[in-house]
Design an enzyme around this catalytic site. Structure first.
Site, PDB file in Angstrom:
ATOM      1  N   ARG A 153      27.228  34.146  42.028  1.00  0.00           N
ATOM      2  CA  ARG A 153      27.963  34.899  41.013  1.00  0.00           C
ATOM      3  C   ARG A 153      26.975  35.854  40.356  1.00  0.00           C
ATOM      4  O   ARG A 153      25.786  35.536  40.233  1.00  0.00           O
ATOM      5  CB  ARG A 153      28.563  33.972  39.955  1.00  0.00           C
ATOM      6  CG  ARG A 153      29.580  32.981  40.502  1.00  0.00           C
ATOM      7  CD  ARG A 153      30.106  32.078  39.389  1.00  0.00           C
ATOM      8  NE  ARG A 153      31.097  31.122  39.895  1.00  0.00           N
ATOM      9  CZ  ARG A 153      30.800  29.893  40.332  1.00  0.00           C
ATOM     10  NH1 ARG A 153      29.551  29.471  40.319  1.00  0.00           N
ATOM     11  NH2 ARG A 153      31.754  29.095  40.774  1.00  0.00           N
ATOM     12  N   LYS A 177      28.641  27.287  37.099  1.00  0.00           N
ATOM     13  CA  LYS A 177      29.597  27.037  36.011  1.00  0.00           C
ATOM     14  C   LYS A 177      29.557  25.578  35.590  1.00  0.00           C
ATOM     15  O   LYS A 177      29.415  24.685  36.414  1.00  0.00           O
ATOM     16  CB  LYS A 177      31.019  27.393  36.477  1.00  0.00           C
ATOM     17  CG  LYS A 177      31.310  28.884  36.509  1.00  0.00           C
ATOM     18  CD  LYS A 177      32.772  29.130  36.822  1.00  0.00           C
ATOM     19  CE  LYS A 177      33.114  30.616  36.757  1.00  0.00           C
ATOM     20  NZ  LYS A 177      34.542  30.853  37.043  1.00  0.00           N
ATOM     21  N   HIS A 252      30.996  41.341  42.383  1.00  0.00           N
ATOM     22  CA  HIS A 252      31.987  40.356  42.813  1.00  0.00           C
ATOM     23  C   HIS A 252      32.510  40.671  44.211  1.00  0.00           C
ATOM     24  O   HIS A 252      32.771  39.764  45.008  1.00  0.00           O
ATOM     25  CB  HIS A 252      33.135  40.327  41.810  1.00  0.00           C
ATOM     26  CG  HIS A 252      33.811  38.987  41.715  1.00  0.00           C
ATOM     27  ND1 HIS A 252      33.121  37.803  41.531  1.00  0.00           N
ATOM     28  CD2 HIS A 252      35.121  38.635  41.806  1.00  0.00           C
ATOM     29  CE1 HIS A 252      33.974  36.792  41.495  1.00  0.00           C
ATOM     30  NE2 HIS A 252      35.180  37.266  41.667  1.00  0.00           N
ATOM     31  N   ARG A 255      30.039  39.453  46.689  1.00  0.00           N
ATOM     32  CA  ARG A 255      30.174  37.984  46.819  1.00  0.00           C
ATOM     33  C   ARG A 255      31.339  37.646  47.735  1.00  0.00           C
ATOM     34  O   ARG A 255      31.255  36.759  48.587  1.00  0.00           O
ATOM     35  CB  ARG A 255      30.356  37.374  45.429  1.00  0.00           C
ATOM     36  CG  ARG A 255      30.635  35.866  45.402  1.00  0.00           C
ATOM     37  CD  ARG A 255      30.566  35.381  43.955  1.00  0.00           C
ATOM     38  NE  ARG A 255      31.407  34.240  43.672  1.00  0.00           N
ATOM     39  CZ  ARG A 255      31.015  32.963  43.757  1.00  0.00           C
ATOM     40  NH1 ARG A 255      29.802  32.680  44.181  1.00  0.00           N
ATOM     41  NH2 ARG A 255      31.838  31.979  43.422  1.00  0.00           N
ATOM     42  N   HIS A 278      32.211  26.620  44.336  1.00  0.00           N
ATOM     43  CA  HIS A 278      33.594  26.389  43.915  1.00  0.00           C
ATOM     44  C   HIS A 278      33.820  24.898  43.701  1.00  0.00           C
ATOM     45  O   HIS A 278      33.491  24.082  44.564  1.00  0.00           O
ATOM     46  CB  HIS A 278      34.576  26.881  44.982  1.00  0.00           C
ATOM     47  CG  HIS A 278      34.701  28.368  45.040  1.00  0.00           C
ATOM     48  ND1 HIS A 278      35.198  29.036  46.146  1.00  0.00           N
ATOM     49  CD2 HIS A 278      34.409  29.339  44.130  1.00  0.00           C
ATOM     50  CE1 HIS A 278      35.200  30.331  45.906  1.00  0.00           C
ATOM     51  NE2 HIS A 278      34.720  30.539  44.689  1.00  0.00           N
ATOM     52  N   TYR A 287      40.040  33.011  51.094  1.00  0.00           N
ATOM     53  CA  TYR A 287      39.416  33.869  52.105  1.00  0.00           C
ATOM     54  C   TYR A 287      40.045  33.674  53.478  1.00  0.00           C
ATOM     55  O   TYR A 287      39.985  34.561  54.314  1.00  0.00           O
ATOM     56  CB  TYR A 287      37.908  33.595  52.168  1.00  0.00           C
ATOM     57  CG  TYR A 287      37.218  33.942  50.869  1.00  0.00           C
ATOM     58  CD1 TYR A 287      36.987  35.260  50.514  1.00  0.00           C
ATOM     59  CD2 TYR A 287      36.843  32.944  49.969  1.00  0.00           C
ATOM     60  CE1 TYR A 287      36.394  35.581  49.309  1.00  0.00           C
ATOM     61  CE2 TYR A 287      36.242  33.263  48.769  1.00  0.00           C
ATOM     62  CZ  TYR A 287      36.033  34.583  48.442  1.00  0.00           C
ATOM     63  OH  TYR A 287      35.453  34.908  47.244  1.00  0.00           O
TER      64      TYR A 287
END
Length: 308
Positions: A153, A177, A252, A255, A278, A287
């Site tokens: 990220r 995160k 982004h 990525r 994730h 994706y």
């Protein structure tokens, strides 16, 4: 003890930041959305401890009337729902009124990606830049090689500390995160670019070396590292030189390109999920829809029965 709306909001935001590790800019977005929500309730002579489903429906109608897009309303409602869940846990309410209001499901927007050829064009331009702006070219090459080669990220990339480079220098320790740590490999090209950058990093450290906070990409910014906004701007400037529409590229998007190009070349979904950091594989599965569309297009164009 009774608490007013302002205290409840600050307690909620503190919990999101401390316990869940939510980024500062996300906290700012929550604060704005929830302050707007509380303002609406006050205009209705109510507050977060008394709001009911009827008032939530009025809030929804008011948001639509003020011209907010469905995606914006959904984002605001997500913040409101989390606030009321928090109040239930803290026993400031004995119910959660948001359960009675169902937001229409949004169609999931497929991420924008750029092609392998366009990525190569960006690197070709950076190679040319070595002649006129060698130091800037080395820094941007390093940023882009790590971003495209490891799928970080943008906030993770620009804030990497020097300690993230593991001893064998072929791995990076990334803090994602919610404070979740993951290890990502570096490609040979990314490792080469990182080595070249580290050798000139001192040129970008503020003159007062005490201000060097130990980030891989130092700057004079308040944070002490290159900002994600500045990196995004640098990418768009590079895109113009590569004859790529600047609106087509962002950190982004790169990525997304990393993930889709990996899957396109046979990588497993679980491996890509781990690389991207994730928490839920359903986020990574978006994706596969891109690949499905590409495969469908390929079959329609090339299958021998198509002509019949």
């Amino acid at each position: 003890m009774a608490m007013n709306d302002g205290h409840i909001l600050e307690q909620f935001l503190e919990m999101m930041m401390v316990e869940r590790g939510v980024a500062a800019y996300t906290i700012d977005a929550y604060r704005k959305d929830l302050s707007d929500y509380q303002q609406f309730l006050h205009e209705q002579e109510s507050n977060v401890t008394d709001v009911d489903a009827r008032l939530l429906m009025l809030w929804h109608a008011d948001a639509k009337m003020r011209g907010h897009q469905a995606s914006s309303i959904a984002r605001k409602f997500s913040a409101i729902r989390q606030l009321h869940k928090f109040m239930l846990i803290e026993q400031w309410r004995d119910d959660n009124p948001t359960k009675l209001l169902k937001m229409p499901k949004l169609g999931r927007k497929l991420p924008k990606i750029i092609s392998d050829e366009e990525m190569q064009n960006l690197f070709d331009v950076l190679e040319d830049m070595q002649k006129s702006q060698p130091h800037d070219a080395i820094r941007l090459t390093c940023l882009l090689e790590i971003l495209y080669g490891s799928g970080l990220r943008v906030s993770e990339l620009v804030s990497l500390p020097l300690s993230a480079i593991l001893s064998d220098a072929k791995l990076l320790r990334v803090m994602g995160k919610g404070g979740k740590e993951r290890i990502v490999p570096l490609s040979d090209l990314a490792l080469e670019a990182l080595t070249a950058w580290i050798s000139i990093r001192h040129l970008y450290v503020p003159k007062n070396k005490e201000e060097d906070k130990g980030f891989i990409f130092p700057s004079k910014s308040k944070q002490g590292h290159l900002t994600r906004q500045r990196f995004g701007q640098m990418l768009k400037e590079l895109a113009v030189l590569a004859n790529i529409p600047p609106e087509k590229i962002s950190p982004h998007v790169v990525r997304h390109a990393f993930a889709s190009h990996l899957l396109n070349n046979g990588a497993g979904l679980l491996s890509v999920q781990k690389m991207l950091g994730h928490a839920d594989i359903t986020t990574t599965q978006i994706y596969t829809h891109i690949l499905s569309d590409e495969l469908k297009k390929f079959v329609l164009q090339n299958h021998p029965l198509n002509g019949m």
